[in-house]
Scaffold this motif. Structure first.
Motif: not given
Length: 126
Positions: A45, A49-51, A53-54, A60
């Motif tokens: 992944v 941009d996981l941050e 998304c969170e 995700v």
């Protein structure tokens, strides 16, 4: 394939984005506020941009182990290529080395016999 310049337009109004190599950035998420799920059709992944998304409550998902057998097979193929110089042998044959060889065989480089060798695979995956 979707050109990077067309991603926002293609996702406009979408609740779910099924992506592979598309960069899911903070700015993309801002431009498509309807997204609730980004589903990556790959093991990693790193393109998401996981941050961001969170922060927006966007879930995700990915497919973490879909290629495990393929990776193992590729590791063995790399070992055999290293020991047998397959890519170099192929190039030599295509270049006429076998045809022009005075012997019945053509080995432009020394190969490594793996009989009685110890083969160790160290992996970092799950």
């Amino acid at each position: 394939r979707t050109a990077p310049s067309d991603v926002v337009e293609r996702l406009s109004g979408a609740d779910v984005a099924v992506v592979n190599k598309v960069l899911v950035t903070d700015s993309l998420l801002s431009a498509v506020p309807s997204l609730g799920l980004v589903s990556v059709t790959a093991t990693g992944v790193n393109n998401v941009d996981l941050e961001a998304c969170e922060k927006r409550g966007v879930a995700v998902t990915n497919v973490p182990a879909y290629s495990t057998p393929s990776v193992a097979q590729h590791a063995i193929a790399c070992v055999l290529d290293f020991t047998n110089k397959i890519h170099r042998q192929s190039a030599a044959v295509k270049g006429g080395a076998w045809l022009n060889s005075p012997d019945f065989c053509c080995f432009p480089e020394r190969t490594i016999e793996i009989a009685d060798s110890v083969f160790v695979v160290v992996g970092g995956g799950s």
